[in-house]
Design a protein around this motif. Sequence first.
Motif: not given
Lengths: 456, 456
Positions: B99, B77, B74, B101, B81
């Motif tokens: 992060h 991944d 988790l 966004s 991204n």
Amino acid sequence: MKLNIEQSKLAEILETAYLAISPKPTDPILGNILLIANEDGIVSATGTNLNLTINTTTTANVETSGQVALPAKLLTDTINNVRGEITLEVENQTCIITHNSGKCRLIGGKPDEFPTLPKGENPIEINLSAKKLQAALEGTLYCTNGDETKLVLTGVNFKIDTNKWQAASTNGHKLALVTGILDSEYSDPIDFTVPGKSLSELNKILSQSADTSVCNILLSNKTIEFSLPNTKVISRLLEGEYPKINSLIPRTFEYEFTLERKGFESALKRVSYLAERKQKVVKILWELEATQATLYTEATDIGDAVDSVLMKPGTSNLENISIGLNIDYLIEGLKHISTDEIVVQCNKPTQPVIICPMGGLLNQLYLVMPVEIKQGFENKSTPSKTTTAEKTPEALETTETTVVAELEEVINNTQTSQTESNGETSEVETSTAEAKASNKSKPSSRTRAKKEAASV
Amino acid sequence: MKLNIEQSKLAEILETAYLAISPKPTDPILGNILLIANEDGIVSATGTNLNLTINTTTTANVETSGQVALPAKLLTDTINNVRGEITLEVENQTCIITHNSGKCRLIGGKPDEFPTLPKGENPIEINLSAKKLQAALEGTLYCTNGDETKLVLTGVNFKIDTNKWQAASTNGHKLALVTGILDSEYSDPIDFTVPGKSLSELNKILSQSADTSVCNILLSNKTIEFSLPNTKVISRLLEGEYPKINSLIPRTFEYEFTLERKGFESALKRVSYLAERKQKVVKILWELEATQATLYTEATDIGDAVDSVLMKPGTSNLENISIGLNIDYLIEGLKHISTDEIVVQCNKPTQPVIICPMGGLLNQLYLVMPVEIKQGFENKSTPSKTTTAEKTPEALETTETTVVAELEEVINNTQTSQTESNGETSEVETSTAEAKASNKSKPSSRTRAKKEAASV
């Protein structure tokens, strides 16, 4: 038969014909590619699985004309691994292939046993730009149903009405539609469904074709032939009436948002890992004033995520709207759109969501059904924001998959009527849902009865 | 714990630590990566499956030091991204990742439950160029036995004798050996076997390391630690004595041929499709006068093939020699050699064939067992040539897999003795087959007894 040919030319026609070969042929002869060399210096390669036949030609230095049926995989693998000029010499079903470092002897089947090219009667001719046809396949093939028992739903349905054409597919949860304009007009509506498997292979061939190529389509009662320069793809048609999906697509929308495709896809991917335990459901809150879409996953014992992307709302005097959607379906739809920007359209959280490319080669539409979001939906990453932003808890609470039910009902009825008509002689349905509504064209009594059954 | 870090730096250490994570951890805590941030601005990531532990560090802006164990997949991944600067803030096993966004909240395990880094006692230190170690792994890992019940054969065996080192692997049918010279000398012979799975992960890390990096190896009784700048790979050792494979490798050869690696591989591939029905056996006729190796497959009902490659013989006053070999084993060996030219060495059609790179970073050797070629072996592509070229039909007729039997016997005996010693306290064997023969070093009585059993 004896000929000399450049390896790359032979390899190319073999690769193309091989697309039609079944990995487990029902009849041994179907495991072969038929090579025919004629005195004009034309060599053709044909592969078939009876549902799909691919025939393609190239030029060669033909010394003696003739034909041979050779094991498809063995021949293709062997030719792919040699280089330079090759000589093929056939005698009594045996072919000696001579290349610059050796020879191989392949024993084939009887060319007479190889099926002849299917030939449709009284075909209707349709011409379409190869690139547009390819875009239509890219935009619809991914929504076909992979389950062979779903009959007509395993294919892409095409309809033509005067000079308008459309390609559509659905598996009951998602739906794709592509529309365009033809150069010619057709007085009678045309409706046919082509197996997704045949179109997948056609799509590979189209992707290699030149930008200016035109695909000449010959539609007959039971077969369809797609002709490109040097290559013919002939497929059986699927029997049975395709569901009336056009009526399921909303025509007007209360909400419309424009957003950047890749940014939306990345945000969906980021939250997808934390949505794993909740059937990959994301709640998207479209915030009109903040001009952003905020993605929430429901809190679980592994955590949760919130992400946002900027969007341009088409309306601003409405309330924000929250819709539950399946992340995998959304990402799949976005993957099959090629434009930088997309338009998302919707009405209520219980009604289908439409995603379209902004611009692009053709009119393209992807419909995805919303998922119910329970009232207890909770995201702890931004607890205060989520609570204040949720303006319509009542609406969310009652969200149900009524549209899915509607789509599934139509599809189930279609399958029933199809099963009934399975034993009958096939008949290409020549009326579309829209055509029926506007033109009041008169389908045959049998067709009408089926249609009535389907609309129960 | 609170820190800011560039996404690429965090992603890099997570990807590395993740290499040690088992897809199905036996204990839930092993599904986590342990992150430790200290006040000096160092962040470390550790992953372990108990057999293999990987620890790697990077720098970050650490506001508050601390540690957290987060779900490995988790976390990896999610971080893969996002982009740009990331903030990690941990409170009570929960980590909020912010992060540009969005945010996500990950709930981890108890960091105290995470296993501590294994620490070997009184380690022997060995230094080896990272690139040479990587070349040794590339040259041996593919011959390890993938079957976990094969115990010591699932690993790569390393031996050090004064300043000479070797890495070897075998599965009973093929054997790989790589040798080199160390900068230091060791007075006592060293012998240990490292699990192939651990070395595969180490190989991935080595492939990322700089050309000038040195790998510092700390060898203890039960564990081995490979240290590279910023990264430590710690593996359990395999118990039991490795088969005495050095004695199986012929030291002198009657025949030696130099040929182009890629050309040989292509020829093998070309004939392989037609050898499919004959256990992928190729008969290679080494034609000394014609300076070519001709590859024949046996005729079947689908056909046969003949191919040839140029070669330079090292001797010319001998008769031509035909050897039967398995194409897949040959291709696999050639794939793991990186030089343009190779040397093939052999004696009789019943004895092992050796393939070596011509040049290269290390001395590398691949041993493959011949396959019996029956007298009736027939190839119709070039009937006349085959018959005249076959000079030693008697020799071919009696070809037997005696060498395979010999290798398998040694290996089987090793497995028996290993099974016996399985319950015992492990002991790193510190003598090699060669060392024993030449130095007459005295192993413990238990070890000697095992060795005697092995040589029955």
